[in-house]
Design a protein around this motif. Structure first.
Motif, PDB file in Angstrom:
ATOM      1  N   THR A 724     -41.833  38.296  -2.270  1.00 26.21           N
ATOM      2  CA  THR A 724     -41.579  37.241  -2.105  1.00 26.21           C
ATOM      3  C   THR A 724     -42.762  36.798  -2.938  1.00 26.21           C
ATOM      4  O   THR A 724     -44.121  36.329  -3.426  1.00 26.21           O
ATOM      5  N   THR A 726     -44.136  32.121  -3.017  1.00 31.17           N
ATOM      6  CA  THR A 726     -43.470  31.069  -3.108  1.00 31.17           C
ATOM      7  C   THR A 726     -44.407  30.560  -3.606  1.00 31.17           C
ATOM      8  O   THR A 726     -46.269  30.704  -3.631  1.00 31.17           O
ATOM      9  N   MET A 737     -30.198  24.382  -7.029  1.00 35.91           N
ATOM     10  CA  MET A 737     -30.045  25.394  -6.495  1.00 35.91           C
ATOM     11  C   MET A 737     -28.856  26.043  -6.821  1.00 35.91           C
ATOM     12  O   MET A 737     -28.469  26.869  -6.941  1.00 35.91           O
ATOM     13  N   THR A 771     -32.973  35.993  -4.171  1.00 36.35           N
ATOM     14  CA  THR A 771     -32.527  34.384  -3.491  1.00 36.35           C
ATOM     15  C   THR A 771     -33.471  33.567  -3.872  1.00 36.35           C
ATOM     16  O   THR A 771     -34.341  34.063  -3.122  1.00 36.35           O
ATOM     17  N   ALA A 772     -33.175  32.167  -3.665  1.00 34.35           N
ATOM     18  CA  ALA A 772     -34.342  31.321  -3.191  1.00 34.35           C
ATOM     19  C   ALA A 772     -34.147  30.292  -1.842  1.00 34.35           C
ATOM     20  O   ALA A 772     -33.676  30.063  -1.710  1.00 34.35           O
ATOM     21  N   GLU A 773     -35.346  28.955  -2.028  1.00 37.63           N
ATOM     22  CA  GLU A 773     -35.528  28.472  -0.812  1.00 37.63           C
ATOM     23  C   GLU A 773     -36.389  27.636  -0.458  1.00 37.63           C
ATOM     24  O   GLU A 773     -37.350  27.850  -1.405  1.00 37.63           O
ATOM     25  N   ASN A 774     -36.246  26.321  -0.213  1.00 36.11           N
ATOM     26  CA  ASN A 774     -37.148  25.157  -0.312  1.00 36.11           C
ATOM     27  C   ASN A 774     -37.596  25.534   1.122  1.00 36.11           C
ATOM     28  O   ASN A 774     -36.717  25.889   2.062  1.00 36.11           O
ATOM     29  N   TYR A 776     -40.240  23.252   3.685  1.00 39.44           N
ATOM     30  CA  TYR A 776     -39.546  21.859   3.966  1.00 39.44           C
ATOM     31  C   TYR A 776     -41.737  21.389   5.405  1.00 39.44           C
ATOM     32  O   TYR A 776     -41.364  22.574   6.406  1.00 39.44           O
ATOM     33  N   CYS A 784     -41.501  26.230  -2.357  1.00 40.82           N
ATOM     34  CA  CYS A 784     -40.064  27.028  -2.899  1.00 40.82           C
ATOM     35  C   CYS A 784     -40.824  27.983  -2.623  1.00 40.82           C
ATOM     36  O   CYS A 784     -41.422  29.061  -3.134  1.00 40.82           O
ATOM     37  N   ARG A 785     -39.601  29.509  -2.450  1.00 40.50           N
ATOM     38  CA  ARG A 785     -39.723  30.628  -2.709  1.00 40.50           C
ATOM     39  C   ARG A 785     -38.740  31.196  -2.561  1.00 40.50           C
ATOM     40  O   ARG A 785     -37.274  30.982  -2.629  1.00 40.50           O
TER      41      ARG A 785
END
Length: 808
Positions: A724, A726, A737, A771-774, A776, A784-785
């Motif tokens: 990961t 980050t 996205m 995968t990618a995700e924000n 919050y 972002c990760r």
């Protein structure tokens, strides 16, 4: 006809019921008397056994309390044996099964007496001894008596010394004595009383022999009235049984019974004879009517037309089906001679010749096909079968013809033939080879045009493709104990419902790559067969090889682009050691000229200069190995080493952008079977993108962080390693996205849009996912990760890292 018979039957039933009721009532009274007396005798016998048991248990308590020695035991045992004749012997046995003392009645033979000093032998007595020891309760036993001796009932009373088992007092009773002295004399005189075991074997007393089973069915046969009950406290192993003696002849023996029975039988015999005669006559009449109706119904329900001709060729009979087929009525056909009205005009000569052959006896066993004209002029196809018509005396009186409409079967046959031709045409035109061969045989059942073009008409090509594809092929099993099952390796379910198997093979004889698909099917003759479909995929394989080469070049180009984008950072990174080298050299030259330097100072300055040169060389070597183009090479690679080399490259760019990097590698991670350069390329791209995102977001120094973590993970129950990255940038917009991994899509003005696309291709080529995700904090995007994992299913054996930690 039935009234007299019914009256006689009711009369005989009433007489039989009355006699049966009287006899049943008598038997019930006798049974109640037997039951009452047996239960009374059982109570007397139970009380006598309980009294003896209490006396033996009292003796056992005295022995357990050390109040009785062996000599005193013999005196008390002798008194008990003499006082109670059913008590045959009393024996003292210690906890080691040793006979301490034994007193037996004079009537006991020597083979049944216990001798002091002997050890209890293994047998039924020893088993009862063990049960009394385990339960610490009195135990009754009925051991098998040796041949020529009387059976004895044993009572094992345990000895307990301070709660510990210390032996038993064995009391042995005579079964005959129990019966003689325990059962009241009035019961013995009234019944045949006996003591039996649980297998109904007679132990003592007398028994009334049973009659044969066939005689028990006769109403006048006497059956002994008996009752039996287990003897308590012995249990079901000793049963008291009493059988009542026959004391009266009963109602069956009276003369009135026989007189009434004889008259009833004679009356019934005369009426039954008359009834049977009348019934036979009515049955014959009904059978005749039924046979006539059956024949008529069968003729009318037949779908086959029947026609009868006499020896001159005249129609003498037609059934309803024949009339329905031709649309001519029976009156219009019967009596007609050739030509018949259902003959087509154009086939008249042919049918006349057929009729002459039929009358002459020249018939075809398989029948012949003709066309028949209906009354409205339409035609249909029919098949006629001819056979001689024989009367009751065996004389031929004509010919009988059966006619079947075969118009529909002919139409179906033509449709099937046309369908087969279309199916064959399609198979012959396929650009794939299709072949079918039975299991365990080299016979070729079917081959289309392309198969014949490639392999000929033999099954060699079929078997070769099956063997190269690795599809299990069943062979006929051979006899012998060491032979392997010929069907080993086949699907365990129904073969015809198993999914098809496929593989890609190269056939050197053809110089082609073939995609082979196979499945099992039931052939038309019921045999289990294997169908193989082979498609030429040579051009597709060449395209895949070209695409792989292009992907490799794209990966190499991506690394070069990455280094190009990092050129200023690399130059800045190299400038520091080169500047240090220049300063060290100028300083040493100046001090040497002024003769102000010692040999020790000169050596220290040279060592510092060498270290700076090594640092610059390491940076150049790391960049050179990263951008060097090489063949894909998956080898067992250490995760920590890959991460360290990727971090060393990425830190150049991150320091230029003033971004702090922290990384953590979990301990004891196994080695991964991957291409380390490609994994490093993914990590460098993700960390560089993270730094650019932070720089674009203009985060303050305290929030300019990139974190790299490598930990183990379970994905769908499968072990994997999770990477990961980050950042603390501004994250990804929803529209970005959706197109994140799309080729040539980039949010940077100078970007080419191939970095993340290549990253996903590299990860998926290693059977992983990215995968990618924000991230919050409430509604605000904090970063972002990017995560990707590589499974361990294809990794090398585990190699344990000895240390790990966090590096900033």
């Amino acid at each position: 006809m039935l009234a007299p018979l019914a009256a006689v039957v009711l009369f005989m039933a009433a007489i039989a019921t009355a006699f049966w009721y009287l006899r049943a009532e008598e038997i019930e009274r006798e049974q109640e008397a037997v039951k009452r007396d047996v239960e009374y005798a059982q109570q007397r016998l139970r009380l006598r056994l309980l009294e003896r048991q209490e006396q033996l248990m009292r003796l056992a308590r005295d022995i357990s309390n050390k109040e009785v020695d062996p000599e005193q035991f013999m005196g008390r045992a002798e008194s008990l044996v003499a006082q109670y004749p059913e008590l045959q012997a009393i024996t003292w046995i210690d906890e080691r099964r040793k006979i301490i003392a034994s007193q037996a009645a004079p009537s006991v033979i020597a083979s049944q007496q216990w001798v002091a000093g002997d050890v209890l032998r293994i047998g039924e007595t020893e088993a009862s001894y063990g049960l009394a020891r385990d339960l610490l309760q009195p135990v009754y036993a009925l051991p098998a008596a040796p041949a020529g001796t009387l059976p004895l009932l044993q009572l094992h009373s345990p000895l307990s010394e301070q709660g510990r088992f210390s032996g038993v007092i064995l009391g042995e009773y005579s079964i005959d004595g129990l019966l003689r002295y325990g059962v009241p004399t009035e019961v013995l005189a009234k019944y045949a009383v006996a003591l039996v075991d649980d297998k109904a074997s007679l132990l003592a007393g007398q028994s009334i022999p049973k009659r044969a089973k066939a005689l028990d069915l006769l109403p006048w046969t006497f059956t002994a009235n008996e009752y039996e009950v287990p003897v308590s406290p012995v249990g079901n192993s000793l049963i008291l049984r009493a059988q009542a003696w026959r004391t009266s002849l009963g109602v069956i023996g009276s003369g009135l019974f026989w007189l009434v029975s004889t008259l009833s039988v004679m009356t019934a015999w005369m009426l039954i004879a008359n009834w049977r005669h009348t019934r036979r006559r009515m049955q014959a009449q009904q059978a005749l009517v039924a046979e006539t109706n059956f024949r008529r119904a069968m003729e009318n329900s037949m779908l086959t037309g029947m026609r009868a001709l006499d020896l001159q060729g005249r129609i003498t009979y037609v059934n309803a089906a024949f009339c329905q087929m031709t649309s001519w009525s029976e009156s219009e056909l019967v009596g007609r001679t050739a030509p018949f009205p259902y003959w087509p005009d154009e086939d008249r000569d042919l049918l006349t010749a057929r009729l002459e052959d039929e009358i002459g006896g020249r018939t075809t066993p398989g029948g012949f096909q003709v066309r028949v004209k209906r009354k409205d002029g339409t035609l249909f196809d029919a098949r006629l079968y001819v056979s001689p018509l024989i009367d009751a005396v065996g004389k031929q009186t004509g010919w009988v013809t059966s006619m079947t409409d075969i118009t529909e079967p002919n139409r179906i046959r033509e449709q099937l033939q046309a369908s087969h031709e279309r199916f064959t045409t399609v198979l012959e035109a396929l650009d794939a080879s299709v072949s079918v061969a039975p299991l365990g045989s080299e016979e070729l059942l079917f081959a289309n045009k392309l198969y014949r073009l490639w392999f000929g008409v033999q099954a060699v090509g079929h078997l070769q493709m099956v063997q190269q594809a690795g599809v299990p092929e069943a062979r006929m099993p051979h006899e012998g104990l060491d032979d392997v099952d010929g069907y080993a390796g086949l699907p365990t379910g129904a073969l015809t419902t198993a999914q098809s198997e496929h593989a890609e093979i190269f056939v050197p004889a053809l110089g082609k790559w073939l995609e082979v698909r196979s499945r099992y099917l039931n052939w038309v003759d019921g045999r289990l067969a294997q169908m193989v479909i082979a498609t030429d995929i040579t051009s597709r394989r060449h395209a895949e090889e070209l695409a792989a080469a292009q992907a490799e070049r794209a990966q190499s180009a991506s690394r070069l682009i990455t280094m190009g984008e990092m050129a200023s950072s690399v130059a800045h990174e190299l400038n520091q050691p080169l500047t240090a080298i220049s300063n060290y050299c100028n300083g040493m030259v100046s001090r040497i000229r002024n003769q102000q330097i010692t040999e020790e100072d000169l050596l220290g300055a040279l060592e510092k200069t060498a270290r700076q040169a090594q640092r610059a060389g390491q940076i150049i070597q790391r960049i050179r190995s990263f951008v060097k183009r090489s063949e894909p090479n998956r080898t067992p690679s250490d995760v920590a080493t890959m991460v360290a080399e990727a971090v060393e490259l990425a830190e150049i760019e991150l320091r230029r952008r003033q971004v702090r990097l922290t990384h953590y590698v979990a301990a004891r991670l196994p080695t991964l079977r991957v291409d380390p350069i490609l994994i490093e390329q993914v990590l460098v791209n993700l960390m560089k993108n993270a730094a650019e995102s932070i720089d674009a977001a203009q985060r303050p120094p305290a929030r300019r962080n990139v974190e790299l973590r490598v930990v183990p993970k379970q994905v769908d129950g499968q072990p994997a390693v999770l990477f990961t990255v980050t950042d603390t940038g501004k994250g990804l917009a929803p529209e970005v996205m959706e197109r994140l991994y799309e080729a040539f899509f980039s949010t940077k003005a100078e970007g080419m849009g191939i970095g993340l696309n290549l990253c996903r291709s590299i990860v998926e080529s290693h059977q992983g996912r990215i995968t990618a995700e924000n991230l919050y904090n409430g509604p605000e995007v904090m970063g972002c990760r990017f995560s990707f994992w590589i499974p361990l299913s294809d990794t090398a054996p585990s190699e344990v890292r000895k240390d790990s930690g966090v590096t900033a």
